[in-house]
Design a protein around this motif. Structure first.
Motif, PDB file in Angstrom:
ATOM      1  N   THR A 177      -5.777 -78.362 -63.195  1.00  0.00           N
ATOM      2  CA  THR A 177      -6.284 -78.606 -61.940  1.00  0.00           C
ATOM      3  C   THR A 177      -7.517 -77.851 -61.295  1.00  0.00           C
ATOM      4  OG1 THR A 177      -4.738 -77.141 -61.169  1.00  0.00           O
ATOM      5  CG2 THR A 177      -3.803 -79.691 -60.978  1.00  0.00           C
ATOM      6  N   SER A 178      -7.893 -76.760 -62.055  1.00  0.00           N
ATOM      7  CA  SER A 178      -8.332 -76.223 -62.015  1.00  0.00           C
ATOM      8  C   SER A 178     -10.486 -76.553 -62.464  1.00  0.00           C
ATOM      9  CB  SER A 178      -8.856 -74.236 -62.499  1.00  0.00           C
ATOM     10  OG  SER A 178      -8.672 -74.568 -63.522  1.00  0.00           O
ATOM     11  N   GLN A 179     -11.939 -76.200 -62.470  1.00  0.00           N
ATOM     12  CA  GLN A 179     -12.540 -76.466 -62.699  1.00  0.00           C
ATOM     13  C   GLN A 179     -12.731 -75.505 -64.620  1.00  0.00           C
ATOM     14  OE1 GLN A 179     -14.035 -79.444 -62.733  1.00  0.00           O
ATOM     15  NE2 GLN A 179     -13.424 -80.269 -60.726  1.00  0.00           N
ATOM     16  N   PRO A 180     -13.719 -76.598 -65.227  1.00  0.00           N
ATOM     17  CA  PRO A 180     -14.145 -77.441 -65.250  1.00  0.00           C
ATOM     18  C   PRO A 180     -13.309 -79.008 -65.624  1.00  0.00           C
ATOM     19  CG  PRO A 180     -15.140 -76.091 -67.335  1.00  0.00           C
ATOM     20  CD  PRO A 180     -14.067 -74.952 -66.136  1.00  0.00           C
ATOM     21  N   TYR A 181     -12.065 -77.543 -66.163  1.00  0.00           N
ATOM     22  CA  TYR A 181     -11.454 -79.456 -66.466  1.00  0.00           C
ATOM     23  C   TYR A 181     -10.294 -79.991 -65.930  1.00  0.00           C
ATOM     24  CZ  TYR A 181     -11.168 -74.511 -68.840  1.00  0.00           C
ATOM     25  OH  TYR A 181     -11.521 -73.516 -69.831  1.00  0.00           O
ATOM     26  N   ALA A 182     -10.801 -79.792 -64.603  1.00  0.00           N
ATOM     27  CA  ALA A 182     -10.293 -81.337 -63.733  1.00  0.00           C
ATOM     28  C   ALA A 182     -11.241 -82.156 -63.798  1.00  0.00           C
ATOM     29  CB  ALA A 182      -9.725 -80.520 -62.194  1.00  0.00           C
ATOM     30  N   SER A 183     -12.387 -82.201 -63.965  1.00  0.00           N
ATOM     31  CA  SER A 183     -13.505 -83.200 -63.978  1.00  0.00           C
ATOM     32  C   SER A 183     -13.679 -83.476 -65.944  1.00  0.00           C
ATOM     33  CB  SER A 183     -14.567 -83.297 -63.252  1.00  0.00           C
ATOM     34  OG  SER A 183     -15.190 -82.105 -63.472  1.00  0.00           O
ATOM     35  N   ALA A 184     -12.984 -83.022 -66.234  1.00  0.00           N
ATOM     36  CA  ALA A 184     -13.756 -82.699 -67.675  1.00  0.00           C
ATOM     37  C   ALA A 184     -13.306 -84.199 -69.005  1.00  0.00           C
ATOM     38  CB  ALA A 184     -12.732 -82.054 -68.589  1.00  0.00           C
ATOM     39  N   ALA A 185     -13.471 -84.823 -68.857  1.00  0.00           N
ATOM     40  CA  ALA A 185     -13.810 -86.022 -69.889  1.00  0.00           C
ATOM     41  C   ALA A 185     -12.566 -85.568 -71.427  1.00  0.00           C
ATOM     42  CB  ALA A 185     -15.267 -86.612 -70.547  1.00  0.00           C
ATOM     43  N   ARG A 186     -12.154 -84.702 -71.541  1.00  0.00           N
ATOM     44  CA  ARG A 186     -11.428 -84.654 -72.679  1.00  0.00           C
ATOM     45  C   ARG A 186     -11.184 -83.195 -73.019  1.00  0.00           C
ATOM     46  NH1 ARG A 186     -13.567 -87.346 -78.222  1.00  0.00           N
ATOM     47  NH2 ARG A 186     -15.246 -86.461 -77.284  1.00  0.00           N
ATOM     48  N   VAL A 233      -9.816 -66.987 -70.255  1.00  0.00           N
ATOM     49  CA  VAL A 233      -8.596 -67.107 -70.644  1.00  0.00           C
ATOM     50  C   VAL A 233      -8.430 -67.516 -68.718  1.00  0.00           C
ATOM     51  CG1 VAL A 233      -8.217 -64.728 -70.407  1.00  0.00           C
ATOM     52  CG2 VAL A 233      -6.663 -65.925 -71.358  1.00  0.00           C
ATOM     53  N   LEU A 234      -7.046 -68.246 -68.719  1.00  0.00           N
ATOM     54  CA  LEU A 234      -6.291 -68.457 -68.388  1.00  0.00           C
ATOM     55  C   LEU A 234      -4.477 -68.547 -68.435  1.00  0.00           C
ATOM     56  CD1 LEU A 234      -7.771 -71.543 -66.575  1.00  0.00           C
ATOM     57  CD2 LEU A 234      -8.040 -69.636 -65.340  1.00  0.00           C
ATOM     58  N   GLU A 270       8.969 -77.007 -69.436  1.00  0.00           N
ATOM     59  CA  GLU A 270       8.600 -76.635 -67.874  1.00  0.00           C
ATOM     60  C   GLU A 270       7.838 -75.165 -67.366  1.00  0.00           C
ATOM     61  OE1 GLU A 270      10.922 -78.116 -64.318  1.00  0.00           O
ATOM     62  OE2 GLU A 270      11.771 -79.392 -65.712  1.00  0.00           O
ATOM     63  N   PRO A 271       8.055 -74.344 -67.690  1.00  0.00           N
ATOM     64  CA  PRO A 271       6.676 -73.258 -67.743  1.00  0.00           C
ATOM     65  C   PRO A 271       5.656 -73.796 -68.176  1.00  0.00           C
ATOM     66  CG  PRO A 271       9.406 -71.571 -68.337  1.00  0.00           C
ATOM     67  CD  PRO A 271       9.074 -73.401 -68.556  1.00  0.00           C
ATOM     68  N   PHE A 272       5.984 -74.455 -69.622  1.00  0.00           N
ATOM     69  CA  PHE A 272       4.599 -74.742 -70.444  1.00  0.00           C
ATOM     70  C   PHE A 272       3.791 -75.619 -69.122  1.00  0.00           C
ATOM     71  CE2 PHE A 272       1.780 -77.262 -72.894  1.00  0.00           C
ATOM     72  CZ  PHE A 272       1.440 -76.283 -74.047  1.00  0.00           C
ATOM     73  N   SER A 273       4.635 -77.006 -68.971  1.00  0.00           N
ATOM     74  CA  SER A 273       3.725 -77.374 -67.931  1.00  0.00           C
ATOM     75  C   SER A 273       2.875 -76.577 -66.778  1.00  0.00           C
ATOM     76  CB  SER A 273       4.789 -79.035 -67.617  1.00  0.00           C
ATOM     77  OG  SER A 273       5.322 -79.662 -68.332  1.00  0.00           O
ATOM     78  N   ARG A 274       4.067 -76.379 -66.386  1.00  0.00           N
ATOM     79  CA  ARG A 274       3.181 -75.360 -65.500  1.00  0.00           C
ATOM     80  C   ARG A 274       1.889 -74.582 -65.822  1.00  0.00           C
ATOM     81  NH1 ARG A 274       8.431 -74.560 -63.460  1.00  0.00           N
ATOM     82  NH2 ARG A 274       9.046 -72.715 -64.831  1.00  0.00           N
ATOM     83  N   LEU A 275       1.710 -73.590 -67.022  1.00  0.00           N
ATOM     84  CA  LEU A 275       0.267 -73.771 -67.416  1.00  0.00           C
ATOM     85  C   LEU A 275      -0.768 -74.522 -67.438  1.00  0.00           C
ATOM     86  CD1 LEU A 275      -1.167 -71.298 -68.428  1.00  0.00           C
ATOM     87  CD2 LEU A 275       0.335 -72.410 -70.969  1.00  0.00           C
ATOM     88  N   VAL A 276       0.419 -75.991 -68.622  1.00  0.00           N
ATOM     89  CA  VAL A 276      -0.619 -77.047 -68.430  1.00  0.00           C
ATOM     90  C   VAL A 276      -1.501 -77.268 -66.750  1.00  0.00           C
ATOM     91  CG1 VAL A 276      -1.498 -79.389 -68.637  1.00  0.00           C
ATOM     92  CG2 VAL A 276      -0.185 -77.904 -69.823  1.00  0.00           C
ATOM     93  N   ASP A 277      -0.516 -77.246 -66.160  1.00  0.00           N
ATOM     94  CA  ASP A 277      -1.126 -78.414 -64.193  1.00  0.00           C
ATOM     95  C   ASP A 277      -1.835 -76.990 -63.957  1.00  0.00           C
ATOM     96  OD1 ASP A 277       0.619 -79.864 -64.646  1.00  0.00           O
ATOM     97  OD2 ASP A 277       2.590 -78.865 -63.515  1.00  0.00           O
TER      98      ASP A 277
END
Length: 395
Positions: free
Chosen positions: A273-282, A251-252, A262-269
């Motif tokens: 921007t953290s691994q492994p999601y930054a380099s994920a295919a989907r 969990v993050l 805007e708060p939800f967009s910050r959660l998405v960011d």
């Protein structure tokens, strides 16, 4: 225990011969302080009889009537250990017939409003009172609340309890729910997800209040539960946004002053921007229909910011399909309750520390609700809504 060896003047026709097993059982009954007095007495009678004592000698030694000794000697000789149990008793004849009991059950299965009674739900005393008001005979002939309670318990009826439910309102419920369940099972559009594909459930837990108690909470003690002061000062409230990785069991999260786009967009960011999601295919984001991520606009907004992110909306009023809600229930039980925080910073620190602690031992939730279960549920609902049509199909 003294055992008599006197010879009976008139030998009893019921000779008691104990096997090793029976003797061990009877001896244990006599020696155990947990044994009821009547069972201990009967065991003593049989053991004395097995030693050859006469009925008169046993009665004198145990200070009971000779007829009592004769009865238990005879029963054990004929029936064994089962003969030492009490016979079934018919009990007092029933006061109320089956018609009265049927009326109680019928009343319990109806809403009070159907009988013009100003109650929200029935209780056993209220049912008994209603029957007494209807009765044209003596009020003492009506069943008591305890009788009503006993009858309802036999039929597993509890009219004083209630459960809330919500009907399906989304016309595309089946399609949307099946898509989410497929992702939980590691499938998308009929194809298995790859090693570089991830599924994330995101949601917001709103209005976590900082309630500073007037006196510190007391730790549990001997024969005493934890004590929390009732009075408190309000220290504000915040929202906790979290993204739960379905297949990795991680969990993050982050705390915000409020919810919104805007708060939800910050959660998405934070996640993307953290691994492994930054380099994920989907990265599939499963979200509900809250205002922070509702409709096609949220899908397009996510695609513009993160091309490898895909928003998957749950059906309306289907939060029970959101695994993020399971994590929030854990937070509610382990972190927020009882609510005793001096200020909002203490809540932020506690949530962040719990997140780290939880991730160290977390595993994916054992999700068992599949598409097959979904189809069965929808079929049952359809049958409930259209019983006549289902009857025709069965015929």
């Amino acid at each position: 225990m003294v055992r008599h060896k006197d010879q009976m003047p008139m030998p009893s026709p019921f000779v008691v011969v104990l096997s090793a097993e029976h003797e061990a059982v009877l001896t244990a009954r006599v020696c155990s302080w947990r044994t009821e007095f009547r069972d201990r007495l009967r065991a003593q009678i049989v053991l004395e009889a097995a030693d050859g004592a006469s009925n008169e000698a046993i009665a004198e030694a145990l200070d009971v009537c000779v007829d009592t000794v004769r009865r238990w000697r005879r029963r054990f000789s004929v029936e064994g250990l089962q003969g030492l149990k009490d016979r079934p008793r018919s009990g007092r004849p029933p006061v109320h017939g089956p018609a009265v009991r049927a009326e109680v059950v019928a009343l319990a299965c109806a809403l009070p409003a159907e009988h013009h009674v100003p109650l929200s739900r029935w209780s056993c005393p209220e049912i008994a009172r209603e029957l007494a008001a209807r009765s044209q005979v003596n009020a003492y002939a009506c069943p008591s609340a305890s009788s009503v309670r006993r009858w309802l318990a036999a039929d597993a009826l509890k009219p004083w309890q209630h459960r809330s439910w919500i009907s399906i309102r989304d016309p595309d419920f089946a399609v949307k729910a099946a898509r989410v369940l497929d992702l939980y099972a590691g499938v998308w559009d009929g194809q298995a997800l790859g090693e570089n594909d991830f599924v994330v459930c995101a949601d917001e837990k709103t209005s976590i209040q900082a309630r500073c108690r007037c006196h510190p909470a007391l730790a549990p003690g001997q024969a005493r539960a934890m004590r929390v002061e009732h009075d408190y000062r309000r220290g504000g409230a915040l929202a906790y946004l979290a993204a739960w990785d379905v297949h990795r069991g991680q969990v993050l999260g982050r705390c915000e002053d409020t919810t919104g786009i805007e708060p939800f967009s910050r959660l998405v960011d934070q996640v993307m921007t953290s691994q492994p999601y930054a380099s994920a295919a989907r990265v599939f984001w499963i979200v509900d229909n809250g205002s922070s991520h509702r409709g096609q606009a949220s899908t397009e907004r996510m695609a513009r910011a993160w091309p490898n992110a895909h928003v998957v909306h749950l059906p309306v009023h289907a939060s029970w399909l959101d695994q993020a809600e399971i994590y929030f229930s854990i937070v509610q039980r382990k972190v927020v309750t009882p609510n005793d925080f001096t200020d909002l910073d203490q809540i932020r620190d506690r949530l962040a520390a719990f997140e780290t602690r939880y991730n160290a031992v977390a595993t994916p939730f054992n999700w068992k609700f599949t598409r097959t279960d979904l189809n069965d549920l929808l079929h049952r609902l359809q049958t409930h809504q259209n019983p006549a049509e289902d009857h025709k199909l069965a015929a």
